[in-house]
Scaffold this motif. Structure first.
Motif, short mmCIF file in Angstrom:
data_model
loop_
_atom_site.label_atom_id
_atom_site.label_comp_id
_atom_site.label_asym_id
_atom_site.label_seq_id
_atom_site.Cartn_x
_atom_site.Cartn_y
_atom_site.Cartn_z
N ARG A 127 0.84 -1.21 0.00
CA ARG A 127 0.00 0.00 0.00
C ARG A 127 0.87 1.26 0.00
O ARG A 127 2.07 1.17 -0.15
CB ARG A 127 -0.93 -0.02 1.21
N ASP A 128 0.23 2.43 0.22
CA ASP A 128 0.95 3.69 0.10
C ASP A 128 2.18 3.84 1.01
O ASP A 128 3.26 4.17 0.55
CB ASP A 128 0.01 4.87 0.35
N PHE A 129 1.99 3.59 2.30
CA PHE A 129 3.07 3.90 3.23
C PHE A 129 3.90 2.70 3.65
O PHE A 129 4.98 2.85 4.19
CB PHE A 129 2.51 4.61 4.46
N ALA A 130 3.38 1.51 3.41
CA ALA A 130 4.10 0.31 3.82
C ALA A 130 3.50 -0.90 3.15
O ALA A 130 2.50 -0.79 2.44
CB ALA A 130 4.00 0.15 5.35
N ALA A 131 4.12 -2.05 3.38
CA ALA A 131 3.50 -3.31 2.97
C ALA A 131 2.99 -4.00 4.23
O ALA A 131 3.49 -3.73 5.33
CB ALA A 131 4.52 -4.18 2.25
N TYR A 132 1.99 -4.84 4.07
CA TYR A 132 1.38 -5.53 5.20
C TYR A 132 1.32 -7.02 4.90
O TYR A 132 0.96 -7.41 3.79
CB TYR A 132 -0.02 -4.99 5.48
N VAL A 133 1.71 -7.81 5.89
CA VAL A 133 1.68 -9.26 5.73
C VAL A 133 0.69 -9.82 6.74
O VAL A 133 0.73 -9.45 7.91
CB VAL A 133 3.08 -9.86 5.97
N HIS A 134 -0.19 -10.69 6.27
CA HIS A 134 -1.12 -11.32 7.21
C HIS A 134 -1.63 -12.64 6.68
O HIS A 134 -1.39 -13.00 5.52
CB HIS A 134 -2.29 -10.38 7.54
#
Ligand code: ATP
Ligand code: MG
Length: 396
Positions: free
Chosen positions: A161-168
């Motif tokens: 995404r815009d400000f970071a990546a997210y892992v889940h």
């Protein structure tokens, strides 16, 4: 879920239906955030931000993330939610975090699948490339695993995404619906039974803030019966937020009906008093409707003819969300919202105490009105309202 120190974790909340609301979306999301904050009271402090139909709930300092997730799973307006690790937008960091964050799950699984979403189009890899790269790398780290794109044991999701990546991992289903407060307020007639708490929560799901009114008949009904209603109301607050509960003494009215009116009309007259008083209180409280747990055919007071009499003379709309549901369907919801066990505690309700032996199943309004003329109707109504007490119930 395991995190290396220094890696941040947050909760991603995906808004569902409200994304469709075009212009209203911003204010809907603000309302949802307000409701989330309220739901998280006592769990920890969270900072909320929103972007691209996602709300980010970032804990400030330590908090019980599982408890937070559980509380947020009951906030209406959220379609799906998940805990997620925050990662730098760099493939190596993403790989490392994915393997670490989902290590336990991946070790216990036989199959997995990677899903990627890239909303930051400046990230150098496409979604399919991220999937292939991360999938291949995870296969080397966990050689016992196989890829299964149809029905994987573990889903590994990467969102760039815009400000970071997210892992889940796989998301949990949210409570759905639209945020409480976005449709105004209505007054629920709350008995101690199974149906009315379900009806209240169903309408909260459609965005209504809930106020409640309960009629009780001391000394015919016990303190414990009243306590049961407060417990039910408190359980409802986990979905509805704070509920102002109005407690109306109903003994004088019930006794007057029993003394002066034909016995077989007792139930319908009682029900009409309840609706009338509920409406008066509702109008004072700026409620734009009444809610009941009535279901056609369930009991004598819920035949079409009885419903017509109960409703006659009211100006506010009466919402009856369980009107066409079977008892079993209502019970399934009551178990889900955790009110069932309380509802089935055996305390007498004011209705059960004064229930006639053979209630009329097809009352005619003219006859009902004739019976009511034997009572000092307005005075009874006004005295009951004057003696009403009010309490605000909030989630514990
Ligand atoms: P419930 O399981 O909700 O008690 P019920 O099947 O017992 O419903 P009734 O007793 O006929 O049905 O009540 C129908 C509706 O009238 C209830 O769902 C509730 O909305 C309202 N009601 C009944 N008794 C009370 C009460 N003592 N106080 C407030 N509302 C009441
Ligand atoms: Mg009842």
């Amino acid at each position: 879920m395991k995190l290396e120190s220094g890696t941040k974790e947050l909760i991603l909340l995906k808004s569902g239906e409200i994304a469709l609301k075009g212009l209203n979306r911003g204010s809907f999301e603000d309302l949802m955030i307000k409701n989330c904050k309220r739901a998280l009271r006592g769990v920890g402090e969270f900072r909320f931000t929103k972007a691209q139909s996602t709300i980010y709930a970032q804990p400030v300092g330590d908090c019980d993330m599982e408890e937070a997730l559980d509380r947020l799973s009951r906030v209406f307006g959220i379609a799906a939610l998940t805990r997620a690790a925050v990662v730098e937008k760099d493939m190596e960091a993403i790989r490392k975090t994915a393997a670490q964050y989902l290590e336990e799950e991946l070790k216990a699984a036989s199959t997995f699948k990677v899903a990627a979403k890239r909303s930051d189009k400046s990230f150098p890899m496409t979604s399919p490339e991220i999937c292939r790269e991360l999938g291949g790398w995870l296969l080397r780290q966990f050689p016992h695993l196989k890829v299964d794109v149809e029905n994987p044991d573990v889903l590994v999701v990467v969102e760039v995404r815009d400000f970071a990546a997210y892992v889940h991992g796989a998301q949990l289903p949210g409570a759905g619906g639209i945020p409480v407060g976005s449709s105004g307020r209505a007054m629920l007639l709350l008995s101690g039974g199974i149906d009315s708490p379900v009806a209240g929560v169903m309408m909260a799901k459609r965005g209504l803030s809930i106020s409640a009114v309960h009629f009780y008949s001391p000394p015919y009904t016990s303190e414990r019966a009243l306590l049961k209603v407060k417990t039910l109301c408190e359980k409802m607050t986990r979905y509805c937020g704070t509920i102002p509960l109005h407690i109306v003494p109903f003994t004088e009215i019930s006794e007057a009906i029993k003394e002066h009116c034909r016995e077989d009309f007792g139930t319908v007259i009682m029900r009409r008093f309840m609706m009338r008083i509920a409406q008066d209180i509702a109008l004072q409280e700026e409620c734009s409707g009444l809610i009941t747990g009535e279901s056609v055919g369930q009991v004598a007071s819920q035949t079409m003819a009885s419903l017509a009499c109960t409703q006659a003379g009211l100006t506010l709309p009466v919402l009856r969300p369980v009107i066409g549901m079977d008892k079993e369907e209502i019970i399934a919801i009551s178990r889900k919202i955790d009110t069932f066990e309380t509802s089935i505690q055996p305390f007498d309700d004011c209705c059960t105490v004064f229930t006639p032996r053979h209630p009329k199943t097809k009352p005619r309004l003219e006859e009902v009105l004739k019976e009511e003329q034997k009572l000092d109707y307005e005075a009874l109504v006004q005295r009951a309202i004057a003696q009403t007490t009010k309490e605000r119930l909030s989630p514990r």
